[in-house]
Structures are given as C-alpha cells and as structure tokens.
Design a protein around this motif. Sequence first.
Motif, mmCIF file in Angstrom:
data_model
loop_
_atom_site.group_PDB
_atom_site.id
_atom_site.type_symbol
_atom_site.label_atom_id
_atom_site.label_comp_id
_atom_site.label_asym_id
_atom_site.label_seq_id
_atom_site.Cartn_x
_atom_site.Cartn_y
_atom_site.Cartn_z
ATOM 1 N N LEU A 172 0.831 -1.203 0.000
ATOM 2 C CA LEU A 172 0.000 0.000 0.000
ATOM 3 C C LEU A 172 0.868 1.257 0.000
ATOM 4 N N HIS A 173 1.895 1.295 0.843
ATOM 5 C CA HIS A 173 2.790 2.457 0.881
ATOM 6 C C HIS A 173 3.500 2.639 -0.462
ATOM 7 N N ALA A 200 2.903 5.959 -3.083
ATOM 8 C CA ALA A 200 4.028 6.749 -3.579
ATOM 9 C C ALA A 200 4.087 6.731 -5.103
ATOM 10 N N LEU A 201 3.822 5.562 -5.682
ATOM 11 C CA LEU A 201 3.859 5.427 -7.138
ATOM 12 C C LEU A 201 2.821 6.312 -7.809
ATOM 13 N N TRP A 202 1.578 6.258 -7.302
ATOM 14 C CA TRP A 202 0.506 7.012 -7.935
ATOM 15 C C TRP A 202 0.597 8.498 -7.631
ATOM 16 N N GLY A 255 -8.735 10.875 -6.635
ATOM 17 C CA GLY A 255 -9.817 9.926 -6.859
ATOM 18 C C GLY A 255 -9.460 8.865 -7.876
ATOM 19 N N LEU A 256 -8.722 9.244 -8.915
ATOM 20 C CA LEU A 256 -8.295 8.257 -9.905
ATOM 21 C C LEU A 256 -7.292 7.290 -9.288
ATOM 22 N N ALA A 257 -6.404 7.822 -8.444
ATOM 23 C CA ALA A 257 -5.415 6.956 -7.799
ATOM 24 C C ALA A 257 -6.092 5.886 -6.939
ATOM 25 N N ALA A 265 -3.567 15.458 -19.387
ATOM 26 C CA ALA A 265 -2.515 14.624 -19.982
ATOM 27 C C ALA A 265 -2.065 13.540 -19.006
ATOM 28 N N LEU A 266 -1.904 13.899 -17.728
ATOM 29 C CA LEU A 266 -1.498 12.920 -16.720
ATOM 30 C C LEU A 266 -2.524 11.802 -16.585
ATOM 31 N N VAL A 267 -3.808 12.183 -16.538
ATOM 32 C CA VAL A 267 -4.875 11.192 -16.371
ATOM 33 C C VAL A 267 -4.985 10.306 -17.605
ATOM 34 N N ARG A 268 -4.906 10.896 -18.804
ATOM 35 C CA ARG A 268 -4.955 10.089 -20.030
ATOM 36 C C ARG A 268 -3.816 9.078 -20.060
ATOM 37 N N ASP A 269 -2.615 9.532 -19.708
ATOM 38 C CA ASP A 269 -1.463 8.622 -19.714
ATOM 39 C C ASP A 269 -1.652 7.498 -18.698
ATOM 40 N N ALA A 270 -2.181 7.836 -17.521
ATOM 41 C CA ALA A 270 -2.393 6.821 -16.489
ATOM 42 C C ALA A 270 -3.418 5.779 -16.944
#
Length: 314
Positions: free
Chosen positions: A117-118, A122-124, A150-152, A177-182
């Motif tokens: 979880l940690h 950190a990744l997201w 919320g997306l994370a 752009a960040l959300v599309r890439d994710a």
Amino acid sequence: MMPLMDVQQLHLTVPTGHIIQKRKIILDGVSFSVQRGSSTAYLGTNGAGKTSTFRILCGLVRPDSGSVHFDGQAVLNGLPPERFGFMPEHPYFYKNLTPQELLQGLGRLSGMKQVLLHQRIALWAEKLDFGSLLHQRLGTCSKGQVQRVGLAQALMHQPDFVLLDEPLSGLDPIGRALVRDAIQDEMKRGATLLFSSHILSDAEAMCDQVVVLQQGQVAYSGGIHELLAQHETWLLKVNSSQPIPAIEGADIAQARDGLWHIRGRALSVRDRVMRMMLAMESVSIVSLEFEQRTLEAAFMDLLCSKGGVHESHT
C-alpha cells in the motif's frame, strides 16, 4: 470468447411526485457486453442513464429487473470490490482527511497489504503529480487535485475492471494529460476499461468499443471504427468552367478555391459521378478522397436519426 462483463435487459424506474406516485423510466432494457482487455466508451446525453448504470454496477442501486454477469458469475450486490476500481463523476471524500490517509483507508478496504500500500501510494502520487499534497487536507485541494487523488484510489490496487465516470472533468491541460497517460498505462497492463465522457475526442482516442445510450435505451453498441465507417463520405474535387448539374445522392458546392466539391456516401453514386465527370469535356478531376467523420459527428448523427436528442432521464 466470454465477455468479462455482460449486462442484459436492465430496467430501472424511480418514483416521482409527492401525492400521486408514478414511476419514471430511467433504464429501459439496456443490454451490452464488455470484452476482456477492451476499452469501451459509455456515451449519451445528460440524463441518458449512464450514471444510473454505473450505480447498479457498484451495488448502490438495484434494478427493477435484468442481470449483470462478471467473469461468468451473477452480480447481485455490485461488482467484486477487489477486482474493480471506480471513480464517480464528482468524487466526494472527507475534507478533513489527507490524500495519504484516504488512500491508506481505501487501499485496506481493497485488501492491499500495508507494505504494498505504501509503495502504491508513492507510485501514484508521482504518476499523477500530487506528491506535495499527500499530507494536505483534501478540503484545501482544488477540484482537479481531488480528481487525480480519486483516480489513484480507483487504480492503485490494479483492478481487472476499471469503471470511470467523467474522469477528465475539471482538469487543466496538464492534469488531463497525466490522467490520459495513467488510463492508457492501465490498458497496456491488461485492465478492462468502461468509462463515460462528454469529451468525445478523448473517447475516440482511448477506446475501441462504444455503447451509446439514448433515453435509457441502447442506440448503438459495437466498435468505434465500425460506427465511424457508417458515416464515412467520399469527396470528389473537380475543376469545371460550367456549373455541375444536380446529381441524386450527392451534394455539390463550389469551394473558395474555385473547385467544385461533390460529396456522397454510397459507392454506387461515387462510381456514377466519376463516369459522368469523365464524360464531360469541360471537367477535369483533381482528387478523390474519403472523409471519416469524428466520433462527435457520428454521435450527433446517430442520436438525431433515432428521434432527436432528449434529456429526460438521469
């Protein structure tokens, strides 16, 4: 191949009125399937029934009738939480929590181990650029920042199935752009995506399948390319010193460059027009090309051909 999710004949009504109780139809026999590993856009005008469908899939609302099967199993109280991630159109989180606290709590509900979880938080936080906000109360964050958190929470447990309701709403260009890439990274990982959006260019860029709702019914379900092909037109440009006579099945107009533009859809009309142009001494053919319409244009044509655009459901 068996679809990952199969929705059959969903019917949903809600009571209306205070004294005389009537029933308002929200979903009227909605059926569609989502193939494993596909990305499907769930489209419709405001009030077409998209959010109501998502509420049923999440177990927040029970339909009057119909069925949902996920990976071959009947779904009675929402999709299995450990296998799907959901972000609503307007995510609401406790404002006194920090993103770190929120993601830890929701991650535990998804069955994630503390060490993992940690790592995922950190990744997201890095991937969606909210690392500086991890210990800031959500009540002080902007709408776009909350949207990324919320997306994370929807993606950090690596669900098989991702359900997103207007994931790009309220985001600035960098956030979009960040959300599309994710989302695209999740698709490359093999996740199955179902999402709604009023930004049809995003749906066209990210999805290979589309379901279009109109007034609680499915107006189209299938491939995006197949839908666009239905609205593909050909364009013939000719140079002529004389006006081009009217041709049944084709639209004719003179463009600003002086060329005559002849448009149509049927290939038989195209062939007939070509023969006519070749037979006319005052005409020279400049070019012939195909024009594929955008998803937005096809969407409008589809709904108008089905009886117009209405906004009568929720």
